[in-house]
Scaffold this motif. Sequence first.
Motif, PDB file in Angstrom:
ATOM      1  N   GLU A  16     -14.962 -23.491  14.098  1.00 51.16           N
ATOM      2  CA  GLU A  16     -13.438 -23.736  14.309  1.00 51.16           C
ATOM      3  C   GLU A  16     -14.865 -25.699  14.591  1.00 51.16           C
ATOM      4  N   VAL A  17     -16.074 -25.679  15.028  1.00 51.78           N
ATOM      5  CA  VAL A  17     -16.052 -26.838  15.237  1.00 51.78           C
ATOM      6  C   VAL A  17     -16.496 -27.306  13.552  1.00 51.78           C
ATOM      7  N   LYS A  18     -16.723 -26.217  12.392  1.00 51.56           N
ATOM      8  CA  LYS A  18     -17.311 -26.955  11.425  1.00 51.56           C
ATOM      9  C   LYS A  18     -15.720 -27.464  10.939  1.00 51.56           C
ATOM     10  N   ARG A  19     -14.899 -26.407  11.331  1.00 53.49           N
ATOM     11  CA  ARG A  19     -13.651 -26.814  10.683  1.00 53.49           C
ATOM     12  C   ARG A  19     -13.092 -28.539  11.023  1.00 53.49           C
ATOM     13  N   LYS A  20     -13.807 -28.741  11.807  1.00 48.03           N
ATOM     14  CA  LYS A  20     -12.876 -30.205  12.335  1.00 48.03           C
ATOM     15  C   LYS A  20     -13.293 -30.851  11.685  1.00 48.03           C
ATOM     16  N   LEU A  21     -14.906 -30.731  11.589  1.00 48.34           N
ATOM     17  CA  LEU A  21     -15.604 -32.010  10.394  1.00 48.34           C
ATOM     18  C   LEU A  21     -15.165 -32.146   8.684  1.00 48.34           C
ATOM     19  N   ILE A  22     -14.422 -31.047   8.437  1.00 49.08           N
ATOM     20  CA  ILE A  22     -13.558 -31.426   7.680  1.00 49.08           C
ATOM     21  C   ILE A  22     -12.550 -32.977   7.700  1.00 49.08           C
ATOM     22  N   ALA A  40     -23.862 -43.822  18.359  1.00 49.01           N
ATOM     23  CA  ALA A  40     -22.754 -43.867  17.539  1.00 49.01           C
ATOM     24  C   ALA A  40     -22.754 -44.767  17.412  1.00 49.01           C
ATOM     25  N   LYS A  41     -22.297 -45.924  18.708  1.00 49.51           N
ATOM     26  CA  LYS A  41     -22.035 -47.035  18.461  1.00 49.51           C
ATOM     27  C   LYS A  41     -23.357 -47.821  18.092  1.00 49.51           C
ATOM     28  N   VAL A  42     -24.478 -47.693  18.272  1.00 48.68           N
ATOM     29  CA  VAL A  42     -25.507 -48.756  17.327  1.00 48.68           C
ATOM     30  C   VAL A  42     -25.575 -48.367  15.310  1.00 48.68           C
ATOM     31  N   ALA A  43     -25.209 -47.378  15.421  1.00 46.60           N
ATOM     32  CA  ALA A  43     -25.413 -46.596  13.600  1.00 46.60           C
ATOM     33  C   ALA A  43     -24.393 -47.350  13.056  1.00 46.60           C
ATOM     34  N   ASP A  44     -25.128 -47.834  11.568  1.00 47.94           N
ATOM     35  CA  ASP A  44     -23.760 -48.777  10.454  1.00 47.94           C
ATOM     36  C   ASP A  44     -22.609 -47.041  10.228  1.00 47.94           C
ATOM     37  N   LEU A  45     -23.010 -46.244  10.557  1.00 46.59           N
ATOM     38  CA  LEU A  45     -22.194 -45.095   9.715  1.00 46.59           C
ATOM     39  C   LEU A  45     -22.575 -44.119  11.083  1.00 46.59           C
ATOM     40  N   ALA A  46     -21.332 -43.159  11.531  1.00 48.26           N
ATOM     41  CA  ALA A  46     -21.945 -42.570  12.839  1.00 48.26           C
ATOM     42  C   ALA A  46     -21.028 -41.300  12.634  1.00 48.26           C
ATOM     43  N   ILE A  47     -21.592 -40.025  11.806  1.00 52.68           N
ATOM     44  CA  ILE A  47     -21.027 -38.620  12.065  1.00 52.68           C
ATOM     45  C   ILE A  47     -20.942 -37.470  13.655  1.00 52.68           C
ATOM     46  N   VAL A  48     -20.055 -37.892  13.644  1.00 50.83           N
ATOM     47  CA  VAL A  48     -20.059 -37.409  15.680  1.00 50.83           C
ATOM     48  C   VAL A  48     -19.140 -35.840  15.120  1.00 50.83           C
ATOM     49  N   VAL A  49     -20.372 -35.194  15.401  1.00 54.74           N
ATOM     50  CA  VAL A  49     -19.705 -33.385  16.059  1.00 54.74           C
ATOM     51  C   VAL A  49     -18.628 -33.504  16.800  1.00 54.74           C
ATOM     52  N   PRO A  50     -17.488 -32.606  16.976  1.00 58.45           N
ATOM     53  CA  PRO A  50     -16.881 -32.732  17.705  1.00 58.45           C
ATOM     54  C   PRO A  50     -16.703 -31.303  18.853  1.00 58.45           C
ATOM     55  N   SER A  51     -17.881 -31.732  19.507  1.00 53.05           N
ATOM     56  CA  SER A  51     -18.383 -30.477  20.092  1.00 53.05           C
ATOM     57  C   SER A  51     -18.601 -30.654  21.188  1.00 53.05           C
ATOM     58  N   GLU A  52     -18.767 -30.669  22.923  1.00 56.50           N
ATOM     59  CA  GLU A  52     -19.647 -31.371  23.738  1.00 56.50           C
ATOM     60  C   GLU A  52     -20.663 -29.786  24.170  1.00 56.50           C
ATOM     61  N   ASN A  53     -21.091 -28.646  22.929  1.00 52.02           N
ATOM     62  CA  ASN A  53     -21.773 -27.645  23.203  1.00 52.02           C
ATOM     63  C   ASN A  53     -23.476 -28.083  21.643  1.00 52.02           C
ATOM     64  N   THR A  54     -24.405 -28.005  22.703  1.00 53.63           N
ATOM     65  CA  THR A  54     -24.945 -28.682  21.953  1.00 53.63           C
ATOM     66  C   THR A  54     -25.788 -27.424  20.838  1.00 53.63           C
ATOM     67  N   PRO A  55     -25.201 -25.763  21.498  1.00 57.04           N
ATOM     68  CA  PRO A  55     -26.177 -25.152  19.777  1.00 57.04           C
ATOM     69  C   PRO A  55     -25.275 -25.624  18.494  1.00 57.04           C
ATOM     70  N   ARG A  56     -23.064 -25.436  19.438  1.00 50.13           N
ATOM     71  CA  ARG A  56     -22.258 -25.326  18.300  1.00 50.13           C
ATOM     72  C   ARG A  56     -22.553 -26.814  17.221  1.00 50.13           C
ATOM     73  N   ILE A  57     -22.850 -28.118  18.264  1.00 46.25           N
ATOM     74  CA  ILE A  57     -23.076 -29.119  17.768  1.00 46.25           C
ATOM     75  C   ILE A  57     -24.341 -29.462  16.643  1.00 46.25           C
ATOM     76  N   GLN A  58     -25.715 -28.457  16.573  1.00 40.70           N
ATOM     77  CA  GLN A  58     -26.742 -28.604  16.608  1.00 40.70           C
ATOM     78  C   GLN A  58     -27.228 -27.575  14.631  1.00 40.70           C
ATOM     79  N   GLU A  59     -26.009 -26.762  15.213  1.00 38.35           N
ATOM     80  CA  GLU A  59     -25.808 -25.977  13.880  1.00 38.35           C
ATOM     81  C   GLU A  59     -24.423 -26.797  12.719  1.00 38.35           C
ATOM     82  N   ALA A  60     -23.628 -27.094  13.507  1.00 40.26           N
ATOM     83  CA  ALA A  60     -22.992 -28.373  12.583  1.00 40.26           C
ATOM     84  C   ALA A  60     -23.528 -29.552  12.157  1.00 40.26           C
ATOM     85  N   HIS A  61     -25.387 -30.055  12.505  1.00 41.17           N
ATOM     86  CA  HIS A  61     -25.620 -31.062  11.739  1.00 41.17           C
ATOM     87  C   HIS A  61     -26.600 -31.032  10.752  1.00 41.17           C
TER      88      HIS A  61
END
Length: 196
Positions: free
Chosen positions: A14-20, A150-171
């Motif tokens: 579901e986290v990866k689906r939202k990355l679309i 996310a505010k300081v980078a030119d481009l930010a890809i923010v994984v829509p999750s608060e769960n660290t392992p799911r964020i890492q998998e998406a990264h």
Amino acid sequence: MRSLIENILRESMEVKRKLIEQSDLIERAAKEIVKRIKMGGKVILFGNGGSAADAQHIACELVGKFKYERTPYPAIALTTNTSTITAVSNDIGFDEIFTRQVEALVSDKDVVIGISTSGRSVNVIKGIEVANKKGAFTVALTGGDGGVLAKVADLAIVVPSENTPRIQEAHITIGHIICELVEGMLVKAENTEHHG
């Protein structure tokens, strides 16, 4: 146990689906890397813990190969030189382990990718800020609300999750997509040059 496994897999999907919804940002990051490599630039990556491993993983895919036999692309993970990391941590401070290396290695031709699941890692934020001052194109891979990173980078890809392992998998999925796009575009360009 089975239901826990299934719930983890469903959450990850579901986290990866939202990355679309952020496909355009992933494409923009890849195109910027291609442009900068063609200009003689390189990709510099860094993060802490699992994000350090992701930085190294993405760098190795670019230098080695992802899918195709081709020339190596210049990529460096700033998390591999333990002498530099321990010296800077000891002598200057842990928050500066990436700033010192960015100051030494980054030019305005480069793409600099900072990885932090929370977007709140001070050393990653500072590294990106120094890269901005040097004129590099900066990319944040983060999660949750993106944090300061996310505010300081030119481009930010923010994984829509608060769960660290799911964020890492998406990264790492994002990293693999970027590698596949970059390699595809550069291999196509090389083939055009050789046959054109």
